[in-house]
Scaffold this motif. Structure first.
Motif, PDB file in Angstrom:
ATOM      1  N   LYS A  23      21.785-147.071  12.189  1.00 32.53           N
ATOM      2  CA  LYS A  23      21.676-145.676  12.632  1.00 32.53           C
ATOM      3  C   LYS A  23      22.960-144.896  12.336  1.00 32.53           C
ATOM      4  CE  LYS A  23      18.227-146.403  16.212  1.00 32.53           C
ATOM      5  NZ  LYS A  23      17.926-146.341  17.644  1.00 32.53           N
ATOM      6  N   LYS A  24      24.096-145.534  12.552  1.00 35.44           N
ATOM      7  CA  LYS A  24      25.368-144.860  12.255  1.00 35.44           C
ATOM      8  C   LYS A  24      25.551-144.701  10.744  1.00 35.44           C
ATOM      9  CE  LYS A  24      27.890-146.089  16.428  1.00 35.44           C
ATOM     10  NZ  LYS A  24      27.023-146.989  17.154  1.00 35.44           N
ATOM     11  N   GLN A  25      25.158-145.697   9.983  1.00 36.12           N
ATOM     12  CA  GLN A  25      25.248-145.597   8.525  1.00 36.12           C
ATOM     13  C   GLN A  25      24.366-144.458   8.014  1.00 36.12           C
ATOM     14  OE1 GLN A  25      24.288-149.524   7.076  1.00 36.12           O
ATOM     15  NE2 GLN A  25      26.206-150.382   7.823  1.00 36.12           N
ATOM     16  N   ALA A  26      23.157-144.344   8.545  1.00 34.23           N
ATOM     17  CA  ALA A  26      22.255-143.260   8.144  1.00 34.23           C
ATOM     18  C   ALA A  26      22.833-141.907   8.548  1.00 34.23           C
ATOM     19  CB  ALA A  26      20.876-143.469   8.762  1.00 34.23           C
ATOM     20  N   PHE A  27      23.436-141.832   9.723  1.00 29.05           N
ATOM     21  CA  PHE A  27      24.067-140.587  10.171  1.00 29.05           C
ATOM     22  C   PHE A  27      25.155-140.151   9.190  1.00 29.05           C
ATOM     23  CE2 PHE A  27      27.794-138.805  12.343  1.00 29.05           C
ATOM     24  CZ  PHE A  27      27.278-137.568  12.737  1.00 29.05           C
ATOM     25  N   VAL A  28      26.010-141.081   8.792  1.00 26.09           N
ATOM     26  CA  VAL A  28      27.088-140.741   7.859  1.00 26.09           C
ATOM     27  C   VAL A  28      26.517-140.277   6.527  1.00 26.09           C
ATOM     28  CG1 VAL A  28      29.013-141.689   6.505  1.00 26.09           C
ATOM     29  CG2 VAL A  28      28.827-142.211   8.941  1.00 26.09           C
ATOM     30  N   ALA A  29      25.555-141.029   5.991  1.00 23.55           N
ATOM     31  CA  ALA A  29      25.006-140.729   4.672  1.00 23.55           C
ATOM     32  C   ALA A  29      24.156-139.457   4.653  1.00 23.55           C
ATOM     33  CB  ALA A  29      24.175-141.909   4.173  1.00 23.55           C
ATOM     34  N   ASN A  30      23.339-139.272   5.680  1.00 22.52           N
ATOM     35  CA  ASN A  30      22.341-138.205   5.644  1.00 22.52           C
ATOM     36  C   ASN A  30      22.683-136.950   6.428  1.00 22.52           C
ATOM     37  OD1 ASN A  30      20.719-139.992   4.134  1.00 22.52           O
ATOM     38  ND2 ASN A  30      19.968-140.909   6.020  1.00 22.52           N
ATOM     39  N   THR A  31      23.663-137.051   7.320  1.00 12.76           N
ATOM     40  CA  THR A  31      23.998-135.898   8.156  1.00 12.76           C
ATOM     41  C   THR A  31      25.467-135.506   8.029  1.00 12.76           C
ATOM     42  OG1 THR A  31      22.287-136.573   9.730  1.00 12.76           O
ATOM     43  CG2 THR A  31      23.908-134.988  10.516  1.00 12.76           C
ATOM     44  N   LEU A  32      26.366-136.455   8.269  1.00 14.70           N
ATOM     45  CA  LEU A  32      27.794-136.135   8.311  1.00 14.70           C
ATOM     46  C   LEU A  32      28.333-135.710   6.954  1.00 14.70           C
ATOM     47  CD1 LEU A  32      30.254-136.062  10.190  1.00 14.70           C
ATOM     48  CD2 LEU A  32      30.753-138.403   9.474  1.00 14.70           C
ATOM     49  N   LEU A  33      28.166-136.542   5.944  1.00 11.99           N
ATOM     50  CA  LEU A  33      28.699-136.190   4.622  1.00 11.99           C
ATOM     51  C   LEU A  33      28.102-134.882   4.096  1.00 11.99           C
ATOM     52  CD1 LEU A  33      28.998-139.684   2.899  1.00 11.99           C
ATOM     53  CD2 LEU A  33      30.826-138.283   3.882  1.00 11.99           C
ATOM     54  N   PRO A  34      26.782-134.669   4.173  1.00 13.11           N
ATOM     55  CA  PRO A  34      26.246-133.380   3.727  1.00 13.11           C
ATOM     56  C   PRO A  34      26.798-132.185   4.518  1.00 13.11           C
ATOM     57  CG  PRO A  34      24.483-134.987   3.827  1.00 13.11           C
ATOM     58  CD  PRO A  34      25.694-135.623   4.466  1.00 13.11           C
ATOM     59  N   LYS A  35      27.021-132.347   5.820  1.00 12.37           N
ATOM     60  CA  LYS A  35      27.589-131.265   6.635  1.00 12.37           C
ATOM     61  C   LYS A  35      28.956-130.878   6.113  1.00 12.37           C
ATOM     62  CE  LYS A  35      28.425-128.920  10.599  1.00 12.37           C
ATOM     63  NZ  LYS A  35      29.651-128.211  10.437  1.00 12.37           N
ATOM     64  N   TRP A  36      29.699-131.863   5.641  1.00 13.22           N
ATOM     65  CA  TRP A  36      31.039-131.613   5.104  1.00 13.22           C
ATOM     66  C   TRP A  36      31.015-131.212   3.634  1.00 13.22           C
ATOM     67  CZ3 TRP A  36      33.560-136.651   7.357  1.00 13.22           C
ATOM     68  CH2 TRP A  36      33.786-136.494   8.729  1.00 13.22           C
ATOM     69  N   GLY A  37      29.826-131.153   3.035  1.00 13.26           N
ATOM     70  CA  GLY A  37      29.715-130.757   1.630  1.00 13.26           C
ATOM     71  C   GLY A  37      29.852-131.911   0.657  1.00 13.26           C
ATOM     72  N   PHE A  38      29.605-133.128   1.116  1.00 15.22           N
ATOM     73  CA  PHE A  38      29.733-134.313   0.263  1.00 15.22           C
ATOM     74  C   PHE A  38      28.412-135.061   0.206  1.00 15.22           C
ATOM     75  CE2 PHE A  38      33.986-133.403   1.696  1.00 15.22           C
ATOM     76  CZ  PHE A  38      34.737-133.565   0.540  1.00 15.22           C
ATOM     77  N   GLN A  39      28.298-135.943  -0.762  1.00 16.42           N
ATOM     78  CA  GLN A  39      27.142-136.824  -0.813  1.00 16.42           C
ATOM     79  C   GLN A  39      27.623-138.250  -0.999  1.00 16.42           C
ATOM     80  OE1 GLN A  39      25.395-134.990  -4.374  1.00 16.42           O
ATOM     81  NE2 GLN A  39      25.488-137.001  -5.322  1.00 16.42           N
ATOM     82  N   LEU A  40      26.832-139.176  -0.488  1.00  9.79           N
ATOM     83  CA  LEU A  40      27.176-140.592  -0.578  1.00  9.79           C
ATOM     84  C   LEU A  40      27.124-141.050  -2.028  1.00  9.79           C
ATOM     85  CD1 LEU A  40      27.754-143.257   0.954  1.00  9.79           C
ATOM     86  CD2 LEU A  40      25.288-143.641   0.936  1.00  9.79           C
ATOM     87  N   LYS A  41      28.193-141.706  -2.478  1.00  7.78           N
ATOM     88  CA  LYS A  41      28.238-142.245  -3.840  1.00  7.78           C
ATOM     89  C   LYS A  41      28.157-143.764  -3.847  1.00  7.78           C
ATOM     90  CE  LYS A  41      28.961-138.374  -6.060  1.00  7.78           C
ATOM     91  NZ  LYS A  41      28.145-137.853  -7.111  1.00  7.78           N
ATOM     92  N   GLY A  42      28.453-144.407  -2.717  1.00  8.25           N
ATOM     93  CA  GLY A  42      28.397-145.860  -2.692  1.00  8.25           C
ATOM     94  C   GLY A  42      28.862-146.421  -1.369  1.00  8.25           C
TER      95      GLY A  42
END
Length: 111
Positions: free
Chosen positions: A77-96
């Motif tokens: 759940k925390k991994q999904a939060f970082v990938a799908n919510t937190l990084l996009p909120k900051w203007g980033f996308q998960l690369k790996g």
């Protein structure tokens, strides 16, 4: 330019921008180690809520093409939060993903 900030940015958010810490063009890289809630950890320390992470002005501190690394527990759940919510909120996308294998002093993996 390199800077190190260790402290509670949730109770003192101005620490992020105080005293010329941030280069004029922003940081090109940031490594964040949020104090995630964890049931398995024996040490007690103040943790953060997901809303507090979302409120951090990370995008304002970084250069346009910056790299961000966020340490996260093995909680899906925390991994999904970082990938799908937190990084996009900051203007980033998960690369790996990068796995960190902790071991005991005798070399046994900590699971």
């Amino acid at each position: 330019s390199t800077a190190w900030l260790q402290g509670d940015v949730f109770t003192e958010p101005s620490a992020l921008t105080r005293g010329g810490l941030v280069p004029e063009s922003g940081f090109v890289a940031a490594v964040l180690d949020p104090p995630w809630e964890s049931k398995s950890r024996g040490v007690h320390y103040r943790t953060c809520q997901l809303e507090q992470l979302l409120a951090l002005p990370i995008k304002e501190l970084l250069a346009e093409k910056a790299t961000v690394a966020v340490w996260v527990t093995n909680d899906p759940k925390k991994q999904a939060f970082v990938a799908n919510t937190l990084l996009p909120k900051w203007g980033f996308q998960l690369k790996g993903w990068l796995a960190w294998l902790k071991v005991t002093n005798s070399g046994e993996p900590v699971l």
